[in-house]
Design a protein around this motif. Structure first.
Motif, PDB file in Angstrom:
ATOM      1  N   ALA A  38       0.819  -1.215   0.000  1.00  0.00           N
ATOM      2  CA  ALA A  38       0.000   0.000   0.000  1.00  0.00           C
ATOM      3  C   ALA A  38       0.851   1.263   0.000  1.00  0.00           C
ATOM      4  N   GLN A  39       2.096   1.143   0.485  1.00  0.00           N
ATOM      5  CA  GLN A  39       2.989   2.290   0.533  1.00  0.00           C
ATOM      6  C   GLN A  39       3.866   2.405  -0.707  1.00  0.00           C
ATOM      7  N   THR A  40       4.231   1.270  -1.302  1.00  0.00           N
ATOM      8  CA  THR A  40       5.214   1.265  -2.385  1.00  0.00           C
ATOM      9  C   THR A  40       4.646   0.892  -3.744  1.00  0.00           C
ATOM     10  N   GLY A  41       3.510   0.184  -3.754  1.00  0.00           N
ATOM     11  CA  GLY A  41       2.962  -0.308  -5.011  1.00  0.00           C
ATOM     12  C   GLY A  41       3.703  -1.517  -5.548  1.00  0.00           C
ATOM     13  N   MET A  42       4.636  -2.049  -4.761  1.00  0.00           N
ATOM     14  CA  MET A  42       5.428  -3.198  -5.177  1.00  0.00           C
ATOM     15  C   MET A  42       5.345  -4.310  -4.133  1.00  0.00           C
ATOM     16  N   GLU A  43       5.423  -5.550  -4.604  1.00  0.00           N
ATOM     17  CA  GLU A  43       5.512  -6.672  -3.687  1.00  0.00           C
ATOM     18  C   GLU A  43       6.825  -6.592  -2.924  1.00  0.00           C
ATOM     19  N   THR A  44       6.783  -6.950  -1.646  1.00  0.00           N
ATOM     20  CA  THR A  44       8.002  -6.965  -0.840  1.00  0.00           C
ATOM     21  C   THR A  44       9.047  -7.882  -1.454  1.00  0.00           C
ATOM     22  N   GLY A  45       8.607  -9.018  -1.976  1.00  0.00           N
ATOM     23  CA  GLY A  45       9.532  -9.962  -2.605  1.00  0.00           C
ATOM     24  C   GLY A  45      10.227  -9.360  -3.814  1.00  0.00           C
ATOM     25  N   GLU A  46       9.508  -8.526  -4.574  1.00  0.00           N
ATOM     26  CA  GLU A  46      10.120  -7.878  -5.735  1.00  0.00           C
ATOM     27  C   GLU A  46      11.224  -6.922  -5.302  1.00  0.00           C
ATOM     28  N   ILE A  47      10.955  -6.140  -4.276  1.00  0.00           N
ATOM     29  CA  ILE A  47      11.949  -5.191  -3.770  1.00  0.00           C
ATOM     30  C   ILE A  47      13.190  -5.930  -3.271  1.00  0.00           C
ATOM     31  N   LEU A  48      12.972  -6.991  -2.494  1.00  0.00           N
ATOM     32  CA  LEU A  48      14.100  -7.728  -1.928  1.00  0.00           C
ATOM     33  C   LEU A  48      14.900  -8.447  -3.011  1.00  0.00           C
ATOM     34  N   SER A  49      14.227  -8.969  -4.016  1.00  0.00           N
ATOM     35  CA  SER A  49      14.944  -9.653  -5.095  1.00  0.00           C
ATOM     36  C   SER A  49      15.900  -8.697  -5.796  1.00  0.00           C
ATOM     37  N   GLY A  50      15.439  -7.458  -6.038  1.00  0.00           N
ATOM     38  CA  GLY A  50      16.296  -6.470  -6.677  1.00  0.00           C
ATOM     39  C   GLY A  50      17.494  -6.110  -5.819  1.00  0.00           C
ATOM     40  N   ILE A  51      17.268  -5.931  -4.516  1.00  0.00           N
ATOM     41  CA  ILE A  51      18.369  -5.593  -3.607  1.00  0.00           C
ATOM     42  C   ILE A  51      19.370  -6.741  -3.520  1.00  0.00           C
ATOM     43  N   ILE A  52      18.857  -7.959  -3.453  1.00  0.00           N
ATOM     44  CA  ILE A  52      19.735  -9.125  -3.325  1.00  0.00           C
ATOM     45  C   ILE A  52      20.620  -9.292  -4.558  1.00  0.00           C
ATOM     46  N   ARG A  53      20.091  -8.985  -5.717  1.00  0.00           N
ATOM     47  CA  ARG A  53      20.908  -9.083  -6.937  1.00  0.00           C
ATOM     48  C   ARG A  53      22.088  -8.115  -6.881  1.00  0.00           C
ATOM     49  N   GLN A  54      21.923  -6.979  -6.226  1.00  0.00           N
ATOM     50  CA  GLN A  54      22.999  -5.996  -6.126  1.00  0.00           C
ATOM     51  C   GLN A  54      23.932  -6.282  -4.950  1.00  0.00           C
ATOM     52  N   VAL A  55      23.371  -6.597  -3.807  1.00  0.00           N
ATOM     53  CA  VAL A  55      24.164  -6.757  -2.574  1.00  0.00           C
ATOM     54  C   VAL A  55      24.814  -8.135  -2.501  1.00  0.00           C
ATOM     55  N   ARG A  56      24.148  -9.156  -3.039  1.00  0.00           N
ATOM     56  CA  ARG A  56      24.620 -10.542  -3.047  1.00  0.00           C
ATOM     57  C   ARG A  56      24.972 -11.060  -1.642  1.00  0.00           C
ATOM     58  N   PRO A  57      24.024 -11.019  -0.708  1.00  0.00           N
ATOM     59  CA  PRO A  57      24.296 -11.545   0.638  1.00  0.00           C
ATOM     60  C   PRO A  57      24.323 -13.072   0.627  1.00  0.00           C
TER      61      PRO A  57
END
Length: 319
Positions: free
Chosen positions: A156-175
């Motif tokens: 409701a705040q972002t218009g994006m699924e939480t999983g979508e946001i995290l997938s993008g971050i994980i691709r960059q950060v590679r934890p």
């Protein structure tokens, strides 16, 4: 049939026991602290069929319970944090000396019972940027891991699924792994703010209150996911059911209205809930409730959880 909403694997396992259903493919191990105040139950779901019975994915679910978790005793919360750090390491994949951990504080900061994840993230010791800039020399304690954190908000705040946001971050950060912190729903009011569940199966945000979002698992985000949560809400219908059961038990002790108590006892738990649901108004059927001091308890528990994570990955830099 009325669906019992709970995020706790321990409660599902107890339900199977109460209904005397087969527990094949499910193992349960219990342990307790010397004073008995901290109890840890490990439920392992080993087969797909067992997972279907439990309504949970295959994997390991560790539940830490303590009646003193909502209390303000700093010393006691330190004991819980230490135990939490130990339990987290049981589920960390690889156990590498140099580990990169991304912590996701799930939930809505503006809704108090759902603010556990964001408040935990606020109190973490963040080290990834320092280690990248200065190396291990930045810390006297060489066992400090690379910890980063994000609060992705809700759709409701972002218009994006939480999983979508995290997938993008994980691709960059590679934890090496993701730790997802979220508020949960419980079956029993006695477990509200008194239980911490950790699992290696990932998480489906909002599932406990019937608001299903895309799951966050190793399959969907690409790295192992450790889910950590505390139940902060319980469905109104379960409180009514528990109250009715206790009321009828008291009547049976006084030899009052035996036919009514006998009729209640003949019903199983699912039938109890269906009856209660029919008696409640449509508004109450959709209601979830929490404790009156949930704001103070969320604040206290967020410190306890963040300190446990800090002890696990950044010893010497607790919140």
């Amino acid at each position: 049939m009325f669906e019992v909403r709970t995020d706790l694997a321990l409660e599902e396992q107890e339900r199977l026991q109460e209904q005397q259903e087969s527990s094949r493919g499910i193992s349960v191990r219990e342990e307790a602290s010397e004073d008995g105040e901290i109890r840890v139950t490990t439920v392992q779901i080993k087969t797909e069929n067992a997972g279907k019975m439990m309504g949970k994915p295959r994997g390991t679910y560790i539940t830490l319970e303590s009646s003193l978790l909502p209390e303000e005793s700093g010393d006691y919360h330190r004991d819980i944090s230490r135990k939490l750090a130990e339990l987290l390491w049981r589920l960390v994949p690889g156990k590498k000396r140099e580990l990169s951990v991304l912590v996701a504080g799930l939930g809505n900061r503006s809704v108090t019972p759902d603010a556990l994840g964001p408040q935990v993230a606020d109190n973490l010791c963040i080290t990834r940027h320092l280690l990248e800039e200065y190396g291990s020399a930045a810390f006297a304690n060489g066992s400090v891991q690379a910890v980063s954190a994000v609060v992705p908000g809700v759709m409701a705040q972002t218009g994006m699924e939480t999983g979508e946001i995290l997938s993008g971050i994980i691709r960059q950060v590679r934890p090496d792994c993701l730790i997802a912190i979220d508020a949960l729903a419980a079956r029993s009011a006695r477990r509200l703010c008194r239980t911490i569940q950790i699992s290696d199966t990932g998480i489906c945000p909002g599932s406990g209150v019937g608001n299903h979002r895309h799951s966050i698992t190793e399959k969907t985000v690409g790295v192992p996911v450790i889910a950590l949560g505390i139940p902060t809400v319980v469905e109104a219908a379960t409180i009514v059911q528990d109250s009715m059961a206790e009321f009828l038990r008291e009547l049976s002790r006084m030899d009052s209205m035996p036919s009514l108590t006998d009729s209640w006892e003949k019903l199983d738990e699912a039938e109890h809930r269906e009856l209660v649901r029919g008696l409640l108004s449509p508004q109450l059927n959709q209601m979830f409730v929490t404790t009156k001091d949930i704001d103070a308890q969320i604040k206290q528990m967020s410190y306890t959880v963040s300190e446990g994570i800090n002890l696990a990955f950044c010893p010497g830099f607790e919140a």
